[in-house]
Design a protein around this motif. Structure first.
Motif, PDB file in Angstrom:
ATOM      1  N   UNK A 265     -13.388  -4.477   1.472  1.00 18.12           N
ATOM      2  CA  UNK A 265     -13.816  -3.109   1.772  1.00 18.12           C
ATOM      3  C   UNK A 265     -14.700  -3.054   3.005  1.00 18.12           C
ATOM      4  N   UNK A 266     -15.643  -3.998   3.127  1.00 19.28           N
ATOM      5  CA  UNK A 266     -16.524  -4.037   4.302  1.00 19.28           C
ATOM      6  C   UNK A 266     -15.736  -4.332   5.569  1.00 19.28           C
ATOM      7  N   UNK A 267     -14.752  -5.213   5.468  1.00 14.54           N
ATOM      8  CA  UNK A 267     -13.914  -5.527   6.622  1.00 14.54           C
ATOM      9  C   UNK A 267     -13.158  -4.288   7.096  1.00 14.54           C
ATOM     10  N   UNK A 268     -12.519  -3.603   6.163  1.00 15.77           N
ATOM     11  CA  UNK A 268     -11.765  -2.412   6.537  1.00 15.77           C
ATOM     12  C   UNK A 268     -12.648  -1.329   7.133  1.00 15.77           C
TER      13      UNK A 268
ATOM     14  N   UNK B 244     -15.507  -1.670   8.746  1.00 15.04           N
ATOM     15  CA  UNK B 244     -15.932  -2.073  10.086  1.00 15.04           C
ATOM     16  C   UNK B 244     -14.820  -1.869  11.107  1.00 15.04           C
ATOM     17  N   UNK B 245     -13.608  -2.275  10.754  1.00 16.40           N
ATOM     18  CA  UNK B 245     -12.492  -2.155  11.699  1.00 16.40           C
ATOM     19  C   UNK B 245     -12.142  -0.693  11.960  1.00 16.40           C
ATOM     20  N   UNK B 246     -12.144   0.141  10.929  1.00 11.37           N
ATOM     21  CA  UNK B 246     -11.804   1.548  11.096  1.00 11.37           C
ATOM     22  C   UNK B 246     -12.854   2.286  11.934  1.00 11.37           C
ATOM     23  N   UNK B 247     -14.111   1.862  11.806  1.00 15.07           N
ATOM     24  CA  UNK B 247     -15.184   2.544  12.535  1.00 15.07           C
ATOM     25  C   UNK B 247     -15.309   2.061  13.984  1.00 15.07           C
ATOM     26  N   UNK B 248     -15.052   0.778  14.242  1.00 14.85           N
ATOM     27  CA  UNK B 248     -15.398   0.195  15.546  1.00 14.85           C
ATOM     28  C   UNK B 248     -14.204  -0.289  16.373  1.00 14.85           C
ATOM     29  N   UNK B 249     -13.021  -0.344  15.785  1.00 13.24           N
ATOM     30  CA  UNK B 249     -11.882  -0.940  16.493  1.00 13.24           C
ATOM     31  C   UNK B 249     -10.740   0.055  16.684  1.00 13.24           C
ATOM     32  N   UNK B 250     -11.100   1.282  16.994  1.00 15.42           N
ATOM     33  CA  UNK B 250     -10.081   2.283  17.293  1.00 15.42           C
ATOM     34  C   UNK B 250      -9.270   1.826  18.512  1.00 15.42           C
ATOM     35  N   UNK B 251      -7.963   1.941  18.426  1.00 15.74           N
ATOM     36  CA  UNK B 251      -7.078   1.512  19.504  1.00 15.74           C
ATOM     37  C   UNK B 251      -6.548   0.092  19.323  1.00 15.74           C
ATOM     38  N   UNK B 252      -7.125  -0.661  18.401  1.00 13.83           N
ATOM     39  CA  UNK B 252      -6.675  -2.022  18.128  1.00 13.83           C
ATOM     40  C   UNK B 252      -5.626  -2.017  17.015  1.00 13.83           C
ATOM     41  N   UNK B 253      -4.820  -3.088  16.943  1.00 16.69           N
ATOM     42  CA  UNK B 253      -3.917  -3.328  15.821  1.00 16.69           C
ATOM     43  C   UNK B 253      -4.528  -4.388  14.917  1.00 16.69           C
TER      44      UNK B 253
ATOM     45  N   UNK C 269      -8.628  -0.329   2.717  1.00 17.91           N
ATOM     46  CA  UNK C 269      -8.302   1.039   3.143  1.00 17.91           C
ATOM     47  C   UNK C 269      -7.679   1.092   4.540  1.00 17.91           C
ATOM     48  N   UNK C 270      -7.232  -0.039   5.044  1.00 18.81           N
ATOM     49  CA  UNK C 270      -6.546  -0.053   6.340  1.00 18.81           C
ATOM     50  C   UNK C 270      -5.121   0.484   6.177  1.00 18.81           C
TER      51      UNK C 270
END
Length: 371
Positions: free
Chosen positions: A316-319, A321-330, A345-346
């Motif tokens: 959950x923490x990983x998802x 972080x990625x959703x909040x800070x890695x917009x534009x990434x795959x 939640x990715x």
């Protein structure tokens, strides 16, 4: 059989990933590469065998199918195996072991067939037979045809030779390279692994970006064949000139020991100039400067490392972080548990068929560009 006499070469692939290995082989100039169950088939001489071992990242092994004899019974196998031109390929001073399988043939006893072939090697070549020998001859007797193959790799090809430090449940380099390919990675974008362990994804991606041969740091079984040409082999190895790349590669992990391992492995792999590792938890992950790239992660599964119920919060923490800070990434994620992946939640697309790895069945999950 001369050095350049063509024969069938079989590239062993993880089951289900044959098409990815075939695409790599075609890119590397093996023009007739064809998908077959369990791997990829192509034709060539010994230089193609050497080049396949040296340059292909996704192959688990490279087998040379050196010939076949028609056999209806053990006495015929004994006679024809003695006449096979072993000396063209094998050296009498290098011990060898023999593995035989039988299927749908009048010769059905693999043990008896093994004895006949071992005797032929001893008496016609002068070879020493040993169960722990460095060279392996495989004989497959199917529909009364005995096909001889040599394992030209020796140690499995995921053992690149420059990764000495390994953590728990490591990802094999061969599998990592195929998963990177499946996620669309071609060596022209940055890669981030927020749970990097011993650094496999990051180092593999950095090597691809620099164009480094995966087999440059190790030895192979074919170097002990009679057909081996050390001068030509040296020319192949030294033809590898690293490319310049502006992409950068980042690994992080909450385990300081993992960061020490991955940093040392990157040094040995000659990618420490573009691969950086730092100690932090996933919630402290920072998006690198520069254009978006690929996040590639192999989180703990709970199957072998720790308790599964504790991992839902980690995913959950990983998802988050990625959703909040890695917009534009795959994102590419490897896991055995789709329930854990869902906890991130990715927005993963439909998972591919699972792949066997170390006794586990693992899924590669992928997202489109995060929005």
């Amino acid at each position: 059989m001369t050095k350049d006499t063509p024969f069938e070469i079989f590239l062993v692939a993880p089951p289900g990933l044959e098409s990815l290995l075939c695409a790599e082989a075609l890119e590397q100039g093996f023009a007739d590469a064809t998908i077959t169950p369990g791997g990829v088939t192509l034709t060539g001489g010994w230089p193609e065998v050497w080049r396949a071992n040296l340059t292909l990242r996704g192959a688990s092994r490279v087998l040379a199918r050196i010939g076949a004899i028609r056999v209806m019974h053990l006495a015929q196998l004994d006679k024809r195996a003695r006449k096979f031109p072993w000396a063209d390929i094998l050296r009498p001073d290098i011990p060898i072991r023999v593995d035989v399988t039988c299927k749908a043939s009048r010769i059905y006893h693999a043990g008896a067939a093994t004895q006949r072939i071992e005797t032929a090697l001893r008496e016609s070549l002068g070879a020493t037979i040993a169960p722990d020998a460095p060279l392996r001859l495989m004989a497959r007797i199917e529909d009364d045809l005995c096909t001889f193959s040599l394992d030209t790799s020796g140690e499995p090809l995921h053992k690149r030779g420059h990764k000495e430090a390994v953590g728990k449940a490591p990802m094999r380099e061969t599998l990592a390279s195929l998963f990177l390919r499946q996620c669309g990675y071609t060596g022209t974008e940055s890669v981030v692994d927020p749970m990097c362990g011993s650094g496999t994804f990051v180092i593999e991606a950095a090597e691809i970006a620099k164009g480094l041969f995966p087999g440059r740091s190790r030895a192979f079984a074919f170097e002990q064949f009679a057909s081996f040409d050390p001068d030509l082999w040296q020319q192949m190895r030294t033809a590898n000139t690293p490319r310049h790349t502006d992409s950068r590669y980042y690994g992080s992990d909450r385990d300081t020991g993992a960061i020490r391992m991955s940093t040392a492995n990157a040094e040995r792999a000659s990618v420490s100039d573009i691969a950086n590792f730092r100690h932090n938890a996933v919630s402290d992950l920072i998006r690198p400067e520069g254009p978006p790239g690929l996040v590639m992660v192999n989180p703990p599964y709970g199957t072998r490392i720790g308790e599964k119920k504790l991992l839902f919060a980690v995913y959950g923490a990983l998802g988050k972080t990625l959703l909040e800070r890695f917009r534009g990434w795959r994102v590419g994620m490897v896991t055995t548990d789709l329930g854990l992946a869902k906890a991130s939640a990715l927005p993963f697309s439909t998972p591919l068929a699972p792949v066997s790895h170390g006794g586990l069945r693992i899924h590669l999950l992928q997202t489109d560009t995060l929005r």
